[in-house]
Structure formats: C-alpha cells, structure tokens
Write a protein that holds these residues in place. Structure first.
Motif, PDB file in Angstrom:
ATOM      1  N   ALA A  34       2.558  -0.856 -29.898  1.00  0.00           N
ATOM      2  CA  ALA A  34       1.845  -1.952 -30.466  1.00  0.00           C
ATOM      3  C   ALA A  34       2.695  -3.328 -29.619  1.00  0.00           C
ATOM      4  CB  ALA A  34       2.502  -2.004 -32.142  1.00  0.00           C
ATOM      5  N   GLU A  35       3.524  -3.287 -29.597  1.00  0.00           N
ATOM      6  CA  GLU A  35       4.242  -4.497 -28.403  1.00  0.00           C
ATOM      7  C   GLU A  35       4.083  -4.434 -27.369  1.00  0.00           C
ATOM      8  OE1 GLU A  35       8.305  -5.467 -28.664  1.00  0.00           O
ATOM      9  OE2 GLU A  35       8.338  -3.663 -30.748  1.00  0.00           O
ATOM     10  N   LEU A  36       3.326  -2.967 -26.636  1.00  0.00           N
ATOM     11  CA  LEU A  36       2.948  -3.360 -25.476  1.00  0.00           C
ATOM     12  C   LEU A  36       1.712  -3.946 -25.063  1.00  0.00           C
ATOM     13  CD1 LEU A  36       3.105  -2.557 -22.043  1.00  0.00           C
ATOM     14  CD2 LEU A  36       2.962  -0.465 -22.529  1.00  0.00           C
ATOM     15  N   GLN A  37       0.749  -2.725 -26.128  1.00  0.00           N
ATOM     16  CA  GLN A  37      -1.321  -3.874 -26.624  1.00  0.00           C
ATOM     17  C   GLN A  37      -0.807  -5.195 -26.621  1.00  0.00           C
ATOM     18  OE1 GLN A  37      -3.000  -1.109 -28.879  1.00  0.00           O
ATOM     19  NE2 GLN A  37      -4.677  -2.482 -29.474  1.00  0.00           N
ATOM     20  N   ASN A  38       0.615  -5.461 -27.357  1.00  0.00           N
ATOM     21  CA  ASN A  38       0.224  -7.342 -27.865  1.00  0.00           C
ATOM     22  C   ASN A  38       0.306  -7.992 -26.574  1.00  0.00           C
ATOM     23  OD1 ASN A  38      -0.328  -9.323 -29.856  1.00  0.00           O
ATOM     24  ND2 ASN A  38       2.133  -9.829 -28.587  1.00  0.00           N
ATOM     25  N   ALA A  39       1.250  -7.320 -25.688  1.00  0.00           N
ATOM     26  CA  ALA A  39       2.256  -7.641 -24.401  1.00  0.00           C
ATOM     27  C   ALA A  39       0.468  -7.934 -22.971  1.00  0.00           C
ATOM     28  CB  ALA A  39       3.212  -7.031 -23.538  1.00  0.00           C
ATOM     29  N   LEU A  40      -0.330  -7.163 -23.479  1.00  0.00           N
ATOM     30  CA  LEU A  40      -1.231  -7.116 -22.269  1.00  0.00           C
ATOM     31  C   LEU A  40      -3.128  -8.025 -22.673  1.00  0.00           C
ATOM     32  CD1 LEU A  40      -0.846  -3.002 -21.395  1.00  0.00           C
ATOM     33  CD2 LEU A  40      -0.015  -5.593 -19.511  1.00  0.00           C
ATOM     34  N   THR A  71      -5.926  -0.545 -25.264  1.00  0.00           N
ATOM     35  CA  THR A  71      -5.393   0.644 -26.064  1.00  0.00           C
ATOM     36  C   THR A  71      -3.729   1.314 -24.756  1.00  0.00           C
ATOM     37  OG1 THR A  71      -6.896   2.288 -25.431  1.00  0.00           O
ATOM     38  CG2 THR A  71      -7.897   0.756 -26.546  1.00  0.00           C
ATOM     39  N   VAL A  72      -3.407   0.987 -26.532  1.00  0.00           N
ATOM     40  CA  VAL A  72      -1.481   2.171 -25.827  1.00  0.00           C
ATOM     41  C   VAL A  72      -1.660   2.912 -26.947  1.00  0.00           C
ATOM     42  CG1 VAL A  72       0.693   1.334 -25.535  1.00  0.00           C
ATOM     43  CG2 VAL A  72      -1.383  -0.122 -24.531  1.00  0.00           C
ATOM     44  N   SER A  73      -1.403   4.434 -26.805  1.00  0.00           N
ATOM     45  CA  SER A  73      -0.846   5.273 -27.896  1.00  0.00           C
ATOM     46  C   SER A  73       0.470   5.608 -26.911  1.00  0.00           C
ATOM     47  CB  SER A  73      -1.848   6.189 -28.136  1.00  0.00           C
ATOM     48  OG  SER A  73      -2.076   6.703 -26.525  1.00  0.00           O
ATOM     49  N   GLY A  74       1.270   6.063 -28.360  1.00  0.00           N
ATOM     50  CA  GLY A  74       2.481   6.062 -28.331  1.00  0.00           C
ATOM     51  C   GLY A  74       2.908   7.641 -28.735  1.00  0.00           C
ATOM     52  N   GLU A  75       3.730   8.555 -28.012  1.00  0.00           N
ATOM     53  CA  GLU A  75       4.504   9.750 -28.945  1.00  0.00           C
ATOM     54  C   GLU A  75       5.511  10.455 -28.294  1.00  0.00           C
ATOM     55  OE1 GLU A  75       2.065  13.467 -27.793  1.00  0.00           O
ATOM     56  OE2 GLU A  75      -0.067  12.732 -28.058  1.00  0.00           O
ATOM     57  N   GLN A  76       6.435  10.655 -29.785  1.00  0.00           N
ATOM     58  CA  GLN A  76       7.701  10.912 -29.308  1.00  0.00           C
ATOM     59  C   GLN A  76       7.699  11.836 -29.623  1.00  0.00           C
ATOM     60  OE1 GLN A  76       9.854   7.559 -31.012  1.00  0.00           O
ATOM     61  NE2 GLN A  76      11.616   8.189 -30.815  1.00  0.00           N
ATOM     62  N   ASP A  77       9.312  12.765 -28.877  1.00  0.00           N
ATOM     63  CA  ASP A  77       9.612  13.741 -28.645  1.00  0.00           C
ATOM     64  C   ASP A  77      11.133  13.335 -28.954  1.00  0.00           C
ATOM     65  OD1 ASP A  77      10.246  16.369 -29.038  1.00  0.00           O
ATOM     66  OD2 ASP A  77       9.572  16.812 -26.668  1.00  0.00           O
ATOM     67  N   VAL A  84      -0.118   5.986 -22.984  1.00  0.00           N
ATOM     68  CA  VAL A  84      -0.738   5.711 -22.390  1.00  0.00           C
ATOM     69  C   VAL A  84      -1.372   4.764 -22.541  1.00  0.00           C
ATOM     70  CG1 VAL A  84      -3.024   7.048 -22.336  1.00  0.00           C
ATOM     71  CG2 VAL A  84      -1.185   8.387 -22.852  1.00  0.00           C
ATOM     72  N   VAL A  85      -1.459   3.157 -21.779  1.00  0.00           N
ATOM     73  CA  VAL A  85      -2.538   2.961 -21.502  1.00  0.00           C
ATOM     74  C   VAL A  85      -3.924   3.086 -20.950  1.00  0.00           C
ATOM     75  CG1 VAL A  85      -2.430   0.377 -20.705  1.00  0.00           C
ATOM     76  CG2 VAL A  85      -0.398   1.170 -21.639  1.00  0.00           C
ATOM     77  N   THR A  86      -4.634   2.464 -21.449  1.00  0.00           N
ATOM     78  CA  THR A  86      -6.205   2.442 -21.077  1.00  0.00           C
ATOM     79  C   THR A  86      -6.489   0.426 -20.938  1.00  0.00           C
ATOM     80  OG1 THR A  86      -6.511   4.704 -21.885  1.00  0.00           O
ATOM     81  CG2 THR A  86      -8.194   3.560 -21.317  1.00  0.00           C
ATOM     82  N   SER A  87      -6.577   0.124 -19.696  1.00  0.00           N
ATOM     83  CA  SER A  87      -7.008  -0.893 -19.349  1.00  0.00           C
ATOM     84  C   SER A  87      -7.621  -1.057 -18.462  1.00  0.00           C
ATOM     85  CB  SER A  87      -6.023  -2.007 -19.617  1.00  0.00           C
ATOM     86  OG  SER A  87      -5.736  -3.255 -19.564  1.00  0.00           O
TER      87      SER A  87
END
Length: 114
Positions: A34-40, A71-77, A84-87
């Motif tokens: 969410a923060e990266l999506q906002n920054a972009l 759009t930015v999505s994130g997965e955590q392990d 994943v950024v699509t832009s």
C-alpha cells in the motif's frame, strides 16, 4: 505500455531508507504494498524528498513521474516479502522511490511486460 516489476524484500522490518521521514513505516506485505502504491501514484513522497534537497528547483523533474493506475500486491513468507508492481512508471523512478522507502533492503528480481 505497463510493465510488471517483481521485487523481493528479505526482511520487511529492515526495509528502511536513510531518512526516517521518507521510509516505509509498515513491516508486512500488505502495508508495504500500500505504501509503495501510494508513493508511485501520488507526487507526495517525491515532493517531500525534493524539498529536502540543497537546490530543490534543480532536481530532475522526470523523477517526479506518477502513475495513478499503478497496482502493487504483496505476499509474505515469514520475514520475506515479494511485491509485484504493475505500472507504466519508468524503472528509474521505481528504483528511486524504493531507495527512499527501503534503502538497499530490496532486490529487483524480474521485469516483464504486463
């Protein structure tokens, strides 16, 4: 034409830039995404960084590019996070924003056409 960027963050808690006022605040995948999506998608982070420069008027304006449809999505392990950024934003702008947000605690793993 949109591009898909695959970013790896080994430890979300360490993903911080040199300036705490510009860095990520979140530690989990959803918050970082969410923060990266906002920054972009918004000029806010760029403008805060630019205001801190010795000669703000001399900053390369192309670094201020934004993509409202990013759009930015994130997965955590465990500690590891994949984003994943699509832009349509240029790679140099993406890298600049990531350095502000995460410092050197990220890796660009792959780039493909979206």
């Amino acid at each position: 034409m949109p591009t898909r960027y695959f970013i790896s963050i080994p430890d979300g808690a360490l993903a911080r830039g040199d300036d705490a006022e510009l860095s990520f605040r979140s530690t989990g995948a959803d918050g970082l995404a969410a923060e990266l999506q906002n920054a972009l998608s918004s000029p806010a982070l760029f403008e805060r960084w630019r205001a801190k420069q010795a000669d703000p008027d001399n900053v390369d304006a192309s670094l201020g590019a934004v993509d409202p449809s990013v759009t930015v999505s994130g997965e955590q392990d465990s500690l590891h996070i994949d984003l994943v950024v699509t832009s349509s934003i240029p790679g140099t702008v993406l890298k600049h924003r990531l350095r502000l947000l995460a410092g050197s605690h990220w890796e660009l793993r792959d780039v493909t056409a979206a």
